[in-house]
Design a protein around this motif. Sequence first.
Motif, PDB file in Angstrom:
ATOM      1  N   PRO A 204       0.684  -1.324   0.077  1.00  0.00           N
ATOM      2  CA  PRO A 204      -0.032  -0.040   0.049  1.00  0.00           C
ATOM      3  C   PRO A 204       0.883   1.410   0.108  1.00  0.00           C
ATOM      4  O   PRO A 204       0.473   2.299  -0.290  1.00  0.00           O
ATOM      5  CB  PRO A 204      -0.801  -0.298   1.100  1.00  0.00           C
ATOM      6  N   GLY A 205       2.152   1.077   0.367  1.00  0.00           N
ATOM      7  CA  GLY A 205       3.023   2.250   0.261  1.00  0.00           C
ATOM      8  C   GLY A 205       4.070   2.052   0.890  1.00  0.00           C
ATOM      9  O   GLY A 205       4.551   0.753   1.335  1.00  0.00           O
ATOM     10  N   ASN A 206       5.188   3.101   1.466  1.00  0.00           N
ATOM     11  CA  ASN A 206       6.416   2.964   1.854  1.00  0.00           C
ATOM     12  C   ASN A 206       6.637   3.347   3.450  1.00  0.00           C
ATOM     13  O   ASN A 206       7.653   3.027   4.021  1.00  0.00           O
ATOM     14  CB  ASN A 206       7.473   3.637   1.230  1.00  0.00           C
ATOM     15  N   GLU A 207       5.166   3.340   4.074  1.00  0.00           N
ATOM     16  CA  GLU A 207       5.274   3.824   5.603  1.00  0.00           C
ATOM     17  C   GLU A 207       5.551   2.442   6.227  1.00  0.00           C
ATOM     18  O   GLU A 207       5.490   1.277   5.737  1.00  0.00           O
ATOM     19  CB  GLU A 207       4.191   4.421   6.087  1.00  0.00           C
ATOM     20  N   THR A 208       6.017   2.572   7.717  1.00  0.00           N
ATOM     21  CA  THR A 208       6.396   1.491   8.575  1.00  0.00           C
ATOM     22  C   THR A 208       5.377   1.520   9.578  1.00  0.00           C
ATOM     23  O   THR A 208       4.732   2.535  10.034  1.00  0.00           O
ATOM     24  CB  THR A 208       7.536   1.169   8.825  1.00  0.00           C
ATOM     25  N   ALA A 209       5.447   0.160  10.347  1.00  0.00           N
ATOM     26  CA  ALA A 209       4.784   0.262  11.430  1.00  0.00           C
ATOM     27  C   ALA A 209       5.335  -0.793  12.563  1.00  0.00           C
ATOM     28  O   ALA A 209       5.869  -1.466  12.011  1.00  0.00           O
ATOM     29  CB  ALA A 209       3.037  -0.187  11.274  1.00  0.00           C
ATOM     30  N   GLY A 210       5.288  -0.671  13.772  1.00  0.00           N
ATOM     31  CA  GLY A 210       5.479  -1.474  14.931  1.00  0.00           C
ATOM     32  C   GLY A 210       4.554  -1.977  15.827  1.00  0.00           C
ATOM     33  O   GLY A 210       3.872  -1.004  16.253  1.00  0.00           O
ATOM     34  N   ILE A 211       4.499  -3.013  16.258  1.00  0.00           N
ATOM     35  CA  ILE A 211       3.686  -3.634  17.142  1.00  0.00           C
ATOM     36  C   ILE A 211       4.294  -3.988  18.555  1.00  0.00           C
ATOM     37  O   ILE A 211       4.994  -5.205  18.295  1.00  0.00           O
ATOM     38  CB  ILE A 211       2.660  -4.817  16.375  1.00  0.00           C
ATOM     39  N   ASP A 212       3.855  -3.600  19.760  1.00  0.00           N
ATOM     40  CA  ASP A 212       4.243  -4.284  20.812  1.00  0.00           C
ATOM     41  C   ASP A 212       2.992  -4.956  21.464  1.00  0.00           C
ATOM     42  O   ASP A 212       2.056  -4.570  21.603  1.00  0.00           O
ATOM     43  CB  ASP A 212       4.865  -3.051  21.758  1.00  0.00           C
ATOM     44  N   LEU A 213       3.591  -6.211  21.796  1.00  0.00           N
ATOM     45  CA  LEU A 213       2.307  -7.114  22.319  1.00  0.00           C
ATOM     46  C   LEU A 213       2.641  -7.319  23.788  1.00  0.00           C
ATOM     47  O   LEU A 213       3.740  -7.458  24.321  1.00  0.00           O
ATOM     48  CB  LEU A 213       2.377  -8.771  21.848  1.00  0.00           C
ATOM     49  N   GLY A 214       1.637  -7.107  24.399  1.00  0.00           N
ATOM     50  CA  GLY A 214       1.539  -7.234  26.128  1.00  0.00           C
ATOM     51  C   GLY A 214       0.504  -7.677  26.790  1.00  0.00           C
ATOM     52  O   GLY A 214      -0.261  -8.315  26.246  1.00  0.00           O
ATOM     53  N   ILE A 215       0.372  -7.466  28.201  1.00  0.00           N
ATOM     54  CA  ILE A 215      -0.975  -8.085  28.739  1.00  0.00           C
ATOM     55  C   ILE A 215      -1.804  -7.186  28.968  1.00  0.00           C
ATOM     56  O   ILE A 215      -3.060  -7.422  28.689  1.00  0.00           O
ATOM     57  CB  ILE A 215       0.079  -8.477  30.284  1.00  0.00           C
ATOM     58  N   CYS A 216      -1.660  -5.941  29.311  1.00  0.00           N
ATOM     59  CA  CYS A 216      -2.825  -5.217  29.756  1.00  0.00           C
ATOM     60  C   CYS A 216      -3.327  -4.417  28.261  1.00  0.00           C
ATOM     61  O   CYS A 216      -4.483  -4.811  28.248  1.00  0.00           O
ATOM     62  CB  CYS A 216      -2.273  -3.696  30.196  1.00  0.00           C
ATOM     63  N   ASN A 217      -2.587  -3.821  27.500  1.00  0.00           N
ATOM     64  CA  ASN A 217      -3.055  -3.809  25.991  1.00  0.00           C
ATOM     65  C   ASN A 217      -2.342  -4.964  25.251  1.00  0.00           C
ATOM     66  O   ASN A 217      -1.158  -5.114  25.195  1.00  0.00           O
ATOM     67  CB  ASN A 217      -2.342  -2.481  25.524  1.00  0.00           C
ATOM     68  N   PHE A 218      -3.183  -5.722  24.621  1.00  0.00           N
ATOM     69  CA  PHE A 218      -2.645  -7.006  23.927  1.00  0.00           C
ATOM     70  C   PHE A 218      -1.939  -6.409  22.746  1.00  0.00           C
ATOM     71  O   PHE A 218      -0.922  -7.143  22.523  1.00  0.00           O
ATOM     72  CB  PHE A 218      -4.057  -7.351  23.238  1.00  0.00           C
ATOM     73  N   ALA A 219      -2.166  -5.340  22.151  1.00  0.00           N
ATOM     74  CA  ALA A 219      -1.248  -4.720  20.941  1.00  0.00           C
ATOM     75  C   ALA A 219      -1.393  -3.218  21.301  1.00  0.00           C
ATOM     76  O   ALA A 219      -2.143  -2.569  21.206  1.00  0.00           O
ATOM     77  CB  ALA A 219      -1.751  -5.309  19.772  1.00  0.00           C
ATOM     78  N   ALA A 220      -0.115  -2.666  20.926  1.00  0.00           N
ATOM     79  CA  ALA A 220       0.050  -1.412  20.750  1.00  0.00           C
ATOM     80  C   ALA A 220       1.027  -1.213  19.553  1.00  0.00           C
ATOM     81  O   ALA A 220       1.852  -1.866  19.123  1.00  0.00           O
ATOM     82  CB  ALA A 220       0.964  -0.726  22.069  1.00  0.00           C
ATOM     83  N   VAL A 221       0.153  -0.228  18.814  1.00  0.00           N
ATOM     84  CA  VAL A 221       0.868  -0.150  17.274  1.00  0.00           C
ATOM     85  C   VAL A 221       1.235   1.564  16.982  1.00  0.00           C
ATOM     86  O   VAL A 221       0.554   2.242  17.156  1.00  0.00           O
ATOM     87  CB  VAL A 221      -0.337  -0.337  16.027  1.00  0.00           C
ATOM     88  N   ALA A 222       2.562   1.501  16.607  1.00  0.00           N
ATOM     89  CA  ALA A 222       3.102   2.753  16.313  1.00  0.00           C
ATOM     90  C   ALA A 222       3.512   2.906  14.617  1.00  0.00           C
ATOM     91  O   ALA A 222       3.770   1.936  14.134  1.00  0.00           O
ATOM     92  CB  ALA A 222       4.350   3.209  17.069  1.00  0.00           C
ATOM     93  N   TYR A 223       2.919   4.079  14.038  1.00  0.00           N
ATOM     94  CA  TYR A 223       3.075   4.186  12.640  1.00  0.00           C
ATOM     95  C   TYR A 223       4.048   5.217  12.445  1.00  0.00           C
ATOM     96  O   TYR A 223       4.010   6.398  13.040  1.00  0.00           O
ATOM     97  CB  TYR A 223       1.693   4.397  12.042  1.00  0.00           C
ATOM     98  N   SER A 224       4.558   5.184  11.302  1.00  0.00           N
ATOM     99  CA  SER A 224       5.633   6.262  10.681  1.00  0.00           C
ATOM    100  C   SER A 224       4.886   7.524  10.283  1.00  0.00           C
ATOM    101  O   SER A 224       5.565   8.491  10.188  1.00  0.00           O
ATOM    102  CB  SER A 224       6.560   5.758   9.615  1.00  0.00           C
ATOM    103  N   THR A 225       3.561   7.334  10.301  1.00  0.00           N
ATOM    104  CA  THR A 225       2.836   8.593  10.002  1.00  0.00           C
ATOM    105  C   THR A 225       2.420   9.361  11.282  1.00  0.00           C
ATOM    106  O   THR A 225       1.574  10.267  11.053  1.00  0.00           O
ATOM    107  CB  THR A 225       1.452   8.149   9.330  1.00  0.00           C
ATOM    108  N   GLU A 226       3.044   9.014  12.353  1.00  0.00           N
ATOM    109  CA  GLU A 226       3.115   9.845  13.553  1.00  0.00           C
ATOM    110  C   GLU A 226       1.485   9.643  13.938  1.00  0.00           C
ATOM    111  O   GLU A 226       0.972  10.432  14.540  1.00  0.00           O
ATOM    112  CB  GLU A 226       3.339  11.207  13.397  1.00  0.00           C
TER     113      GLU A 226
END
Length: 439
Positions: A204-226
């Motif tokens: 879909p494009g050249n941007e990136t994302a990162g996913i942190d898996l955890g207990i309280c929040n099952f997933a936190a997602v950060a995008y290069s699009t801020e």
Amino acid sequence: MLEVHRTHRAKILNHSQVEDSLDRHGWSASKLWNVANYHSRQVWEDTGKIPDHGDLKDELKTHPKYKGLHSQSSQRVLEELAEAFNSWYGKRKSDNRANPPGYRKKNYYDNQDRRVHEEHPRSTVTWKQNGIRHDIKNNRVRLSKGANHKEHPKAWEYILVEYETRPGVEVENLQQVRAVYDKAKGRWELHLVCKDEIETPNAPGNETAGIDLGICNFAAVAYSTEQADLYPGNRLKQDGYYFPKEIAKCDDSGGERATRLHKKWSERRTHFFHSLAKHIVEKCIERGVGSINVGKLAGVREDEDGESKNWGKHGNLDLHGWAFDRFTNILTYKAKVEGIEVVEVSERDTSKTCCVCGTEDDTQRVERGLYVCEACDGAFNADVNGAENIRLDLNQSNSESAPVLGGDRSTGWLAQPGVYLHDLSHGFSPREQVVDCKP
């Protein structure tokens, strides 16, 4: 070309003709499971080790119960048992109450002879390619019988099943057939696993994302699009507390009600994983993401010395019951279909490193959900900070990205991510739109 596997559910049209044969094979699968389970427990008690499915096959391939199914079907039963024991072994490291896989049996009381009888339930039976002959034109499959169930006439050496799928479904390149007994309906159905090849779409494009898996929040997602999103695990927690209590109330842990509760619990967990993966992929497409970094499981389950982390009594139960690896596999599959690459990266130090200035300090995560960096005066969501570090892949020596983003972002997307909750009927929606449902 991208190779994908799809599972189609099918109704058995000649159910009355094949029901008896499917029953006998379902019972044979349960008996083989129990024999292999007993053997695995004995090996565990004697050696402290769990035999893998190869060891089980070598030990049991001459056992009479092994011949109750086609050889590949028997192998699949042993594979499932080995997987269940490995899961138990991982769970028991942090939960000493964890029980090994149980035996497949059902007890019932007969009023006539006033005795408790034991019978084996109908287990799912899987046929792989060597045990299948598919008649595409007539929507029929021939399923090879186990040696114990074959009779002299050659036509009786297989089960001929006529099936019907929902309109528009074409069953081609059949890889597996699973016969699954639906207790609620009192009948068998087929799950047809087919291999498809589809054109791999462009990212879909050249941007990136990162996913942190955890207990309280099952997933936190950060995008290069801020932008950043949080997916709390409230639904999994509620189910994790509700269903074990209900199962404990059952008189027979292997009875129909307990089995039904286990099935419902599993289905709801699977639904959560698929809904979450779908939502994240949709957001990635919307934001032009072509690559996703996901934290490796070792960062969640183990410390730097390889020892199991202690997340507390309830945290440990949540951790091993939530199957992060299964979610990652589902996400990888759904992302590939959309041309998005998923890469597992190390989570080491991502929770204690500031994603803005790169300062590493164990004390900067001052409380759950809050990360404060004295070096750059940043204050933001701790899980989003970890997700952003995973996106940047801090532990990749040749990474072109580095945490030198600078600027005051303590009141921006790092501090105030979007929050999505799971609704049983609609999947994931913004928190203010979700109508919660009881289990």
